[in-house]
Design a protein around this motif. Structure first.
Motif, PDB file in Angstrom:
ATOM      1  N   THR A  12       0.820  -1.218   0.000  1.00 44.99           N
ATOM      2  CA  THR A  12       0.000   0.000   0.000  1.00 44.99           C
ATOM      3  C   THR A  12       0.848   1.259   0.000  1.00 44.99           C
ATOM      4  OG1 THR A  12      -1.024  -1.202   1.816  1.00 44.99           O
ATOM      5  CG2 THR A  12      -2.176   0.744   1.019  1.00 44.99           C
ATOM      6  N   ASN A  13       1.894   1.264   0.841  1.00 45.82           N
ATOM      7  CA  ASN A  13       2.737   2.454   0.961  1.00 45.82           C
ATOM      8  C   ASN A  13       4.197   2.077   0.879  1.00 45.82           C
ATOM      9  OD1 ASN A  13       0.833   4.648   1.606  1.00 45.82           O
ATOM     10  ND2 ASN A  13       0.363   3.370   3.374  1.00 45.82           N
ATOM     11  N   SER A  14       5.013   3.015   0.422  1.00 43.97           N
ATOM     12  CA  SER A  14       6.455   2.791   0.373  1.00 43.97           C
ATOM     13  C   SER A  14       7.158   3.910   1.134  1.00 43.97           C
ATOM     14  CB  SER A  14       6.943   2.757  -1.069  1.00 43.97           C
ATOM     15  OG  SER A  14       6.384   1.650  -1.727  1.00 43.97           O
ATOM     16  N   ALA A 261     -13.553   7.897   5.451  1.00 48.08           N
ATOM     17  CA  ALA A 261     -13.510   6.725   6.324  1.00 48.08           C
ATOM     18  C   ALA A 261     -12.088   6.518   6.849  1.00 48.08           C
ATOM     19  CB  ALA A 261     -13.971   5.487   5.562  1.00 48.08           C
ATOM     20  N   GLU A 262     -11.097   6.629   5.983  1.00 46.42           N
ATOM     21  CA  GLU A 262      -9.727   6.423   6.434  1.00 46.42           C
ATOM     22  C   GLU A 262      -9.336   7.501   7.443  1.00 46.42           C
ATOM     23  OE1 GLU A 262      -6.487   6.641   3.607  1.00 46.42           O
ATOM     24  OE2 GLU A 262      -5.213   5.434   4.932  1.00 46.42           O
ATOM     25  N   LYS A 263      -9.767   8.731   7.174  1.00 45.99           N
ATOM     26  CA  LYS A 263      -9.447   9.835   8.086  1.00 45.99           C
ATOM     27  C   LYS A 263     -10.075   9.578   9.462  1.00 45.99           C
ATOM     28  CE  LYS A 263      -9.935  14.880   8.233  1.00 45.99           C
ATOM     29  NZ  LYS A 263     -11.261  15.097   8.868  1.00 45.99           N
ATOM     30  N   ALA A 264     -11.330   9.147   9.460  1.00 42.40           N
ATOM     31  CA  ALA A 264     -12.022   8.883  10.735  1.00 42.40           C
ATOM     32  C   ALA A 264     -11.325   7.752  11.480  1.00 42.40           C
ATOM     33  CB  ALA A 264     -13.479   8.526  10.457  1.00 42.40           C
ATOM     34  N   LYS A 265     -10.962   6.712  10.747  1.00 41.39           N
ATOM     35  CA  LYS A 265     -10.279   5.568  11.368  1.00 41.39           C
ATOM     36  C   LYS A 265      -8.994   6.014  12.039  1.00 41.39           C
ATOM     37  CE  LYS A 265      -7.488   3.184   8.835  1.00 41.39           C
ATOM     38  NZ  LYS A 265      -6.921   2.313   7.799  1.00 41.39           N
ATOM     39  N   ILE A 266      -8.202   6.823  11.332  1.00 40.51           N
ATOM     40  CA  ILE A 266      -6.919   7.284  11.872  1.00 40.51           C
ATOM     41  C   ILE A 266      -7.161   8.160  13.108  1.00 40.51           C
ATOM     42  CG2 ILE A 266      -4.929   8.791  11.350  1.00 40.51           C
ATOM     43  CD1 ILE A 266      -4.924   7.497   8.534  1.00 40.51           C
ATOM     44  N   LEU A 268      -9.597   7.950  15.157  1.00 42.40           N
ATOM     45  CA  LEU A 268     -10.054   7.122  16.280  1.00 42.40           C
ATOM     46  C   LEU A 268      -8.916   6.336  16.938  1.00 42.40           C
ATOM     47  CD1 LEU A 268     -13.540   5.895  15.025  1.00 42.40           C
ATOM     48  CD2 LEU A 268     -13.044   7.601  16.794  1.00 42.40           C
ATOM     49  N   SER A 269      -7.726   6.367  16.355  1.00 47.97           N
ATOM     50  CA  SER A 269      -6.571   5.768  17.049  1.00 47.97           C
ATOM     51  C   SER A 269      -6.079   6.710  18.142  1.00 47.97           C
ATOM     52  CB  SER A 269      -5.428   5.499  16.069  1.00 47.97           C
ATOM     53  OG  SER A 269      -5.796   4.495  15.182  1.00 47.97           O
ATOM     54  N   GLY A 270      -6.401   8.004  18.009  1.00 47.06           N
ATOM     55  CA  GLY A 270      -5.915   8.982  18.993  1.00 47.06           C
ATOM     56  C   GLY A 270      -7.008   9.494  19.911  1.00 47.06           C
ATOM     57  N   VAL A 335       4.603  -3.657  13.252  1.00 47.93           N
ATOM     58  CA  VAL A 335       4.946  -3.027  11.969  1.00 47.93           C
ATOM     59  C   VAL A 335       3.637  -2.718  11.238  1.00 47.93           C
ATOM     60  CG1 VAL A 335       6.126  -3.367   9.752  1.00 47.93           C
ATOM     61  CG2 VAL A 335       7.064  -4.409  11.819  1.00 47.93           C
ATOM     62  N   GLY A 336       3.644  -1.626  10.454  1.00 44.67           N
ATOM     63  CA  GLY A 336       2.466  -1.294   9.647  1.00 44.67           C
ATOM     64  C   GLY A 336       1.566  -0.294  10.353  1.00 44.67           C
ATOM     65  N   GLY A 337       1.090   0.677   9.585  1.00 44.30           N
ATOM     66  CA  GLY A 337       0.282   1.758  10.140  1.00 44.30           C
ATOM     67  C   GLY A 337      -0.947   1.276  10.900  1.00 44.30           C
ATOM     68  N   SER A 338      -1.482   0.135  10.484  1.00 41.48           N
ATOM     69  CA  SER A 338      -2.727  -0.334  11.106  1.00 41.48           C
ATOM     70  C   SER A 338      -2.525  -0.845  12.528  1.00 41.48           C
ATOM     71  CB  SER A 338      -3.358  -1.432  10.251  1.00 41.48           C
ATOM     72  OG  SER A 338      -3.557  -0.948   8.948  1.00 41.48           O
ATOM     73  N   THR A 339      -1.271  -1.084  12.922  1.00 37.60           N
ATOM     74  CA  THR A 339      -1.045  -1.528  14.304  1.00 37.60           C
ATOM     75  C   THR A 339      -1.194  -0.357  15.273  1.00 37.60           C
ATOM     76  OG1 THR A 339       1.354  -1.207  14.157  1.00 37.60           O
ATOM     77  CG2 THR A 339       0.522  -3.399  13.615  1.00 37.60           C
ATOM     78  N   ARG A 340      -1.450   0.837  14.752  1.00 34.56           N
ATOM     79  CA  ARG A 340      -1.705   1.972  15.647  1.00 34.56           C
ATOM     80  C   ARG A 340      -3.105   1.915  16.252  1.00 34.56           C
ATOM     81  NH1 ARG A 340       0.848   5.551  11.906  1.00 34.56           N
ATOM     82  NH2 ARG A 340       2.894   6.188  12.676  1.00 34.56           N
ATOM     83  N   MET A 341      -3.955   1.093  15.672  1.00 33.85           N
ATOM     84  CA  MET A 341      -5.322   1.031  16.201  1.00 33.85           C
ATOM     85  C   MET A 341      -5.307   0.363  17.574  1.00 33.85           C
ATOM     86  SD  MET A 341      -7.795   0.168  12.988  1.00 33.85           S
ATOM     87  CE  MET A 341      -6.695  -0.875  12.069  1.00 33.85           C
TER      88      MET A 341
END
Ligand code: AMP
Length: 405
Positions: A12-14, A261-266, A268-270, A335-341
């Protein structure tokens, strides 16, 4: 010789990083972002777009916008699962059984390596601009489960981008390197990697600079995008009930829903609650319609229960394949941005009773490790001897120039 950089060429990202004054530094792109979406597109004018600009046109110009191309690297068309063929652009099998990606705008076809090369080129150019000297070499990371053909395709992508690929490094090894876990006694590490589109778990043994991947498991169809989709559906279903319009059917509206949706998800991690406002999301004969709502973290977590459930079994599988139990794990690396949830971290803690390593940014940790490996190769970093072993097929590839059977 010019600079050697570390590149995490993700699904997804580099991310690109380099050693500067003995420290790894992540290089921001020209849009000021430290991660670059692994998306390549061709605009209606035929201009090549890489990164955020390409991602932004993904719903509106789907046939000419390529994401998640990493899934096709080094694969034959016949090896693809039905899900991985289901993409908004067109892929086909060429005469030799290889995968070709169609570009209607340019009336051309690309090999997956060529598309990946465009991403690598963009990253290398950004780094050249930042460093003020040419980037000529790279250490590029790959999933531990990549076979020889997939590793070779990654090397080829680097070469097409004009880079000398000095090493192809396993992503979990890179993440462990970033934490300096190589500097300690013998230990067993579990790397839990949840990115945008894929989930990987690896169990590594590290002893005296030798990194051995003991087991890997995962789900190639599970990542942060699925969490976004839960919010998209929640928003669209609410709107459908209220206005009798399915926003998912309109490309413009869908694009905006996905971004919101992605913005809201991010968020909601904070924080525990977030407002979602999409003015003028659509229009009817009665005039413009707006979408305004509020999402609470616990509600979001309820929506994602099945996804969290799907994260469990690969962890158990990797431990079982390595003949270990959770008590044998000395360190856990996220590892990976999604582990911030928070719900993901909580799951990891419930499976392995250890506080995970998360001081290094989870979406940068692999590139940081790759930069350290680049530093080892150029002797900018001393006193580390690194051997990266994968116990996959015959003809083992070891990274570090030594072959082990
Ligand atoms: P990666 O492939 O590692 O860059 O991960 C990208 C995924 O991480 C995307 O789905 C992002 O939406 C997600 N992500 C990034 N930051 C956060 C955050 N703070 N909370 C939840 N997900 C995030």
């Amino acid at each position: 010789m010019g600079k050697v950089v570390g590149i995490d060429l993700g699904t997804t990202n580099s991310v690109i990083a380099v050693m500067e004054g003995g420290k790894p530094v992540v290089i921001a792109n020209s849009e000021g972002m430290r991660t670059t979406p692994s998306v390549v597109g061709f605009s209606n004018d035929g201009e090549q777009l890489v990164g955020q600009m390409a991602r932004r046109q993904s719903v509106l110009n789907p046939q000419n916008t390529y994401s998640a191309v990493k899934r096709y690297m080094g694969r034959r068309y016949a090896e693809l699962s039905p899900e991985s063929k289901r993409v908004p652009y067109t892929i086909r099998k060429d005469e030799s059984g290889n995968i070709k990606i169609k570009c209607p705008r340019l009336r051309k076809e690309f090999a997956p390596e060529e598309v990946s090369a465009m991403i690598l080129r963009k990253l290398a150019e950004e780094a050249t601009r930042y460093l003020g000297e040419p980037v000529t070499g790279a250490v590029i990371t790959v999933p531990a489960y990549f076979n020889d053909a997939q590793r070779q395709a990654t090397r080829d992508a680097g070469r097409i981008a004009g880079l000398e690929v000095m090493r192809v490094l396993n992503e979990p090894t890179a993440a462990s390197l970033a934490y300096g876990l190589d500097r300690r006694e013998q230990q067993t590490i579990l790397v839990f990697d949840l990115g945008g589109g894929t989930f990987d778990v690896s169990v590594l043994d590290i002893d005296d600079g030798v990194f051995e991947v003991k087991a890997t498991a995962g789900d190639t169809q599970l990542g942060g995008n699925d969490f976004d989709k839960k919010i998209v559906d929640w928003l669209a279903d609410q709107f459908l009930e209220k206005e009798s319009i399915d926003l998912r059917r309109d490309r413009q509206s869908l694009q905006r829903l996905m971004e919101a949706a992605e913005k809201a998800k991010i968020e909601l991690s904070g924080v525990t609650v977030t407002d979602i406002n999409l003015p003028f999301i659509t229009a009817t004969e009665d005039g413009p319609k707006h979408l305004e709502t509020r999402l609470v973290r616990s509600q979001f977590e309820d929506l994602c229960r099945d996804l969290i459930g799907r994260l469990r079994s690969p962890v158990k599988q990797a431990l079982a394949d390595a003949n270990l139990t959770s008590r044998d794990i000395d360190e856990v690396v996220l590892v990976g941005g999604s582990t911030r949830m928070p719900m993901v971290k909580q799951l990891v803690r419930s499976l392995i009773d250890r506080e995970p390593n998360e001081n290094v940014n989870p979406d940068e940790v692999v590139a940081v490790g790759a930069a350290i490996q680049a530093g080892i190769l150029t002797q900018e970093v001393r006193d580390i001897m690194l051997l990266d072993v994968i116990p996959l097929s015959l003809g083992l590839e070891t990274i570090g120039g030594v072959t082990k059977n």
